[in-house]
Design an enzyme around this catalytic site. Structure first.
Site, PDB file in Angstrom:
ATOM      1  N   TYR A  17      -1.932  -0.930  10.618  1.00  0.00           N
ATOM      2  CA  TYR A  17      -1.941  -1.383   9.162  1.00  0.00           C
ATOM      3  C   TYR A  17      -0.685  -0.723   8.625  1.00  0.00           C
ATOM      4  O   TYR A  17      -0.302  -1.818   7.494  1.00  0.00           O
ATOM      5  CB  TYR A  17      -3.272  -0.471   8.596  1.00  0.00           C
ATOM      6  CG  TYR A  17      -3.397  -0.728   7.051  1.00  0.00           C
ATOM      7  CD1 TYR A  17      -3.978  -1.905   6.652  1.00  0.00           C
ATOM      8  CD2 TYR A  17      -3.157   0.162   6.186  1.00  0.00           C
ATOM      9  CE1 TYR A  17      -4.005  -2.381   5.198  1.00  0.00           C
ATOM     10  CE2 TYR A  17      -3.306  -0.028   4.837  1.00  0.00           C
ATOM     11  CZ  TYR A  17      -3.831  -1.083   4.452  1.00  0.00           C
ATOM     12  OH  TYR A  17      -3.868  -1.543   3.178  1.00  0.00           O
ATOM     13  N   SER A  48       0.748  -1.309  -0.119  1.00  0.00           N
ATOM     14  CA  SER A  48       0.055   0.107   0.073  1.00  0.00           C
ATOM     15  C   SER A  48       0.743   1.165  -0.051  1.00  0.00           C
ATOM     16  O   SER A  48       2.201   1.236   0.320  1.00  0.00           O
ATOM     17  CB  SER A  48      -0.878  -0.163   1.402  1.00  0.00           C
ATOM     18  OG  SER A  48      -1.463   1.271   1.429  1.00  0.00           O
TER      19      SER A  48
END
Length: 248
Positions: free
Chosen positions: A156, A143
């Site tokens: 995350y 990401s």
């Protein structure tokens, strides 16, 4: 763009929606055989039936990536059905954002299990087959948050930094076996990922921001296709992309 995709056997985790579903459609339309793994068996079964009805090759296997035996079964099913595995796309992921002080420990554990262990389980399942073939392509999904850390996304981000570290380690270790590796880091893309956010204030704010700039999941699918389509002697190791309007 299909010459390097046609007839390849591609295993995709997290294939029931979002990035995985879009990639399955995109690669199947270009002649790949796609094996769809996800927990939502009804969703991947419907997608496989749709692709088959359109003349493509597809197979659905219910898979929870936190269970290494289920991931091994997913890959073994692909090999048994199509004779090999050419691409392993470790796409399944969760993003329940929250500041550390809210102590969402169960969500931390779940992210670690899916976002890190799930990728490791995919590598473990695919690697023996790819070593035996002396060919293959492992694609892991990180990401933009695997490159920067934002408050409220700490755990995350940590999982996605870990995916990048794993991908670089795999890249260095599989060179003797002619295996290619790619890590793809998307920015804001329209998927169901924001539904994983249990803290409603954070979910509302994140959805409002993302809705203004997000790009379609087909963008990710085209990025995967680009890496897969390159000749076997070209190893596209890392791709980072964002909406043009995304500042982070």
């Amino acid at each position: 763009m299909s010459q390097g995709i046609e007839n390849k056997v591609v295993v995709i985790t997290g294939a029931s929606s979002g990035l995985g579903e879009a990639t399955a459609r995109h690669l199947a339309e270009r002649g790949a055989s796609v094996i769809l793994g996800a927990r939502r068996a009804d969703r991947i079964a419907a997608l496989a039936e749709e692709l088959i009805a359109r003349g493509h090759k597809a197979k659905a296997v219910r898979t929870d990536v936190t269970d290494r035996h289920q991931v091994r079964n997913l890959v073994d099913t692909a090999v048994n059905a199509f004779g090999r595995i050419d691409v392993m796309l470790n796409n399944a992921g969760l993003m329940p954002l929250a500041p550390l002080e809210r102590l969402k420990v169960d969500e931390w554990d779940r992210m670690i299990d899916v976002n890190i262990k799930g990728v490791l389980h995919g590598i473990a399942a695919a690697l023996p087959h790819m070593k035996a073939q002396k060919s293959g392509h492992i694609i892991n999904v990180s990401s933009v948050y695997g490159h920067v850390v934002d408050p409220g996304a700490t755990v995350y981000c940590a999982t996605k930094f870990a995916v990048r570290a794993l991908s670089e380690g795999v890249r260095k270790e599989v060179k003797p076996y002619n295996i290619r590796t790619t890590v793809i880091s998307p920015g804001a893309v329209s998927t169901e990922l924001l539904e994983h956010i249990s803290e409603k204030d954070i979910q509302t704010g994140t959805k409002e921001f993302v809705s203004k700039i997000a790009i379609g999941a087909d963008t990710f699918a085209r990025t995967v296709a680009f890496a897969v389509n390159e000749p076997d002697d070209v190893d596209i190791n890392e791709i980072l992309f964002r909406p043009t309007a995304q500042p982070v």
